[in-house]
Write a protein that holds these residues in place. Structure first.
Motif, mmCIF file in Angstrom:
data_model
loop_
_atom_site.group_PDB
_atom_site.id
_atom_site.type_symbol
_atom_site.label_atom_id
_atom_site.label_comp_id
_atom_site.label_asym_id
_atom_site.label_seq_id
_atom_site.Cartn_x
_atom_site.Cartn_y
_atom_site.Cartn_z
ATOM 1 N N TYR A 36 0.833 -1.205 0.000
ATOM 2 C CA TYR A 36 0.000 0.000 0.000
ATOM 3 C C TYR A 36 0.869 1.257 0.000
ATOM 4 O O TYR A 36 0.590 2.224 -0.705
ATOM 5 C CB TYR A 36 -0.922 -0.014 1.226
ATOM 6 C CG TYR A 36 -1.828 1.178 1.341
ATOM 7 C CD1 TYR A 36 -3.049 1.197 0.689
ATOM 8 C CD2 TYR A 36 -1.476 2.288 2.106
ATOM 9 C CE1 TYR A 36 -3.899 2.293 0.787
ATOM 10 C CE2 TYR A 36 -2.308 3.383 2.211
ATOM 11 C CZ TYR A 36 -3.522 3.374 1.549
ATOM 12 O OH TYR A 36 -4.346 4.469 1.648
ATOM 13 N N GLN A 37 1.922 1.250 0.771
ATOM 14 C CA GLN A 37 2.795 2.411 0.901
ATOM 15 C C GLN A 37 3.695 2.598 -0.320
ATOM 16 O O GLN A 37 3.967 3.728 -0.724
ATOM 17 C CB GLN A 37 3.662 2.261 2.152
ATOM 18 C CG GLN A 37 4.652 3.379 2.368
ATOM 19 C CD GLN A 37 5.501 3.131 3.599
ATOM 20 O OE1 GLN A 37 5.146 2.354 4.477
ATOM 21 N NE2 GLN A 37 6.633 3.796 3.669
ATOM 22 N N ASP A 38 4.157 1.508 -0.929
ATOM 23 C CA ASP A 38 5.181 1.588 -1.972
ATOM 24 C C ASP A 38 4.651 1.770 -3.389
ATOM 25 O O ASP A 38 5.407 2.171 -4.271
ATOM 26 C CB ASP A 38 6.074 0.353 -1.936
ATOM 27 C CG ASP A 38 6.955 0.312 -0.692
ATOM 28 O OD1 ASP A 38 7.104 1.357 -0.019
ATOM 29 O OD2 ASP A 38 7.485 -0.766 -0.389
ATOM 30 N N ILE A 39 3.399 1.462 -3.647
ATOM 31 C CA ILE A 39 2.847 1.615 -4.999
ATOM 32 C C ILE A 39 2.268 3.015 -5.141
ATOM 33 O O ILE A 39 1.340 3.392 -4.427
ATOM 34 C CB ILE A 39 1.766 0.543 -5.283
ATOM 35 C CG1 ILE A 39 2.326 -0.867 -5.158
ATOM 36 C CG2 ILE A 39 1.145 0.771 -6.665
ATOM 37 C CD1 ILE A 39 3.384 -1.228 -6.184
ATOM 38 N N THR A 50 -6.658 6.007 -3.272
ATOM 39 C CA THR A 50 -7.883 5.234 -3.462
ATOM 40 C C THR A 50 -8.672 5.033 -2.174
ATOM 41 O O THR A 50 -9.770 4.496 -2.212
ATOM 42 C CB THR A 50 -7.564 3.856 -4.078
ATOM 43 O OG1 THR A 50 -6.770 3.108 -3.162
ATOM 44 C CG2 THR A 50 -6.849 4.002 -5.414
ATOM 45 N N GLY A 51 -8.117 5.442 -1.050
ATOM 46 C CA GLY A 51 -8.816 5.315 0.220
ATOM 47 C C GLY A 51 -7.842 4.934 1.315
ATOM 48 O O GLY A 51 -6.678 4.650 1.059
ATOM 49 N N VAL A 78 -6.672 -5.025 0.874
ATOM 50 C CA VAL A 78 -5.454 -5.261 0.090
ATOM 51 C C VAL A 78 -5.277 -6.763 -0.130
ATOM 52 O O VAL A 78 -4.948 -7.204 -1.237
ATOM 53 C CB VAL A 78 -4.207 -4.642 0.766
ATOM 54 C CG1 VAL A 78 -2.932 -5.061 0.042
ATOM 55 C CG2 VAL A 78 -4.321 -3.121 0.807
ATOM 56 N N ARG A 79 -5.520 -7.555 0.882
ATOM 57 C CA ARG A 79 -5.375 -9.007 0.721
ATOM 58 C C ARG A 79 -6.465 -9.583 -0.184
ATOM 59 O O ARG A 79 -6.207 -10.527 -0.935
ATOM 60 C CB ARG A 79 -5.359 -9.691 2.088
ATOM 61 C CG ARG A 79 -4.030 -9.474 2.790
ATOM 62 C CD ARG A 79 -3.898 -10.299 4.037
ATOM 63 N NE ARG A 79 -2.544 -10.222 4.540
ATOM 64 C CZ ARG A 79 -2.240 -10.149 5.818
ATOM 65 N NH1 ARG A 79 -3.203 -10.168 6.733
ATOM 66 N NH2 ARG A 79 -0.988 -10.078 6.197
ATOM 67 N N ASP A 106 -13.646 6.226 -11.880
ATOM 68 C CA ASP A 106 -13.321 6.984 -10.677
ATOM 69 C C ASP A 106 -12.592 8.289 -10.998
ATOM 70 O O ASP A 106 -12.795 9.296 -10.317
ATOM 71 C CB ASP A 106 -12.491 6.136 -9.706
ATOM 72 C CG ASP A 106 -13.348 5.127 -8.940
ATOM 73 O OD1 ASP A 106 -14.585 5.265 -8.949
ATOM 74 O OD2 ASP A 106 -12.773 4.206 -8.340
ATOM 75 N N ILE A 107 -11.775 8.287 -12.026
ATOM 76 C CA ILE A 107 -11.112 9.533 -12.444
ATOM 77 C C ILE A 107 -12.154 10.496 -13.006
ATOM 78 O O ILE A 107 -12.176 11.682 -12.660
ATOM 79 C CB ILE A 107 -9.995 9.244 -13.464
ATOM 80 C CG1 ILE A 107 -8.842 8.484 -12.795
ATOM 81 C CG2 ILE A 107 -9.490 10.548 -14.100
ATOM 82 C CD1 ILE A 107 -7.857 7.848 -13.769
ATOM 83 N N ALA A 108 -13.043 9.998 -13.865
ATOM 84 C CA ALA A 108 -14.082 10.842 -14.467
ATOM 85 C C ALA A 108 -15.027 11.417 -13.420
ATOM 86 O O ALA A 108 -15.499 12.554 -13.551
ATOM 87 C CB ALA A 108 -14.869 10.044 -15.502
#
Length: 122
Positions: free
Chosen positions: A23-26, A32-33, A40-41, A85-87
């Motif tokens: 979560y931290q490295d990507i 996204t929240g 995540v799992r 989600d971007i739109a």
């Protein structure tokens, strides 16, 4: 194609073994929240599934097209979710570029692999 399977399996194992690190490295994931280890799992299981499907396509060539087709459907729907989600401004506009390598390019590559394998199955 084995590199493609290894990519998904590696990502899945990272998500399952070290969800906080993933979560931290990507880049962009934190947009996204809030961090949720279970979520995540859950997604790690989805990537494990597509990694296993890709590996199965290597092992059983006669099933390559439906297996890679399923991988492409998942990756394509995931990419469409990001576009939506971007739109809708739920993700910053910068995600259009940020998501190219990890979200938008994978379904194109997967579809190309499925198309490339299709003539060999005839």
């Amino acid at each position: 194609m084995s590199l493609w399977a290894a990519l998904w399996l590696g990502n899945a194992l990272w998500m399952l073994a070290d969800p906080a690190g993933w979560y931290q490295d990507i880049d962009g994931v934190s947009n996204t929240g809030p961090y949720n280890v279970h979520f995540v799992r859950d997604i790690g299981i989805a990537y494990l599934t597509i990694g296993l499907m890709t590996a199965a396509a290597i092992r059983w060539p006669s099933a390559t097209l439906p297996l890679l087709g399923g991988v492409t459907v998942y990756l394509g729907l995931h990419a469409l979710l990001h576009v939506w989600d971007i739109a809708a401004a739920r993700l910053p506009a910068e995600h259009i570029l940020l998501d190219i390598p990890g979200v938008f390019l994978p379904p194109v590559i997967s579809a190309a692999l499925a198309w490339w394998c299709a003539p060999a199955l005839r």
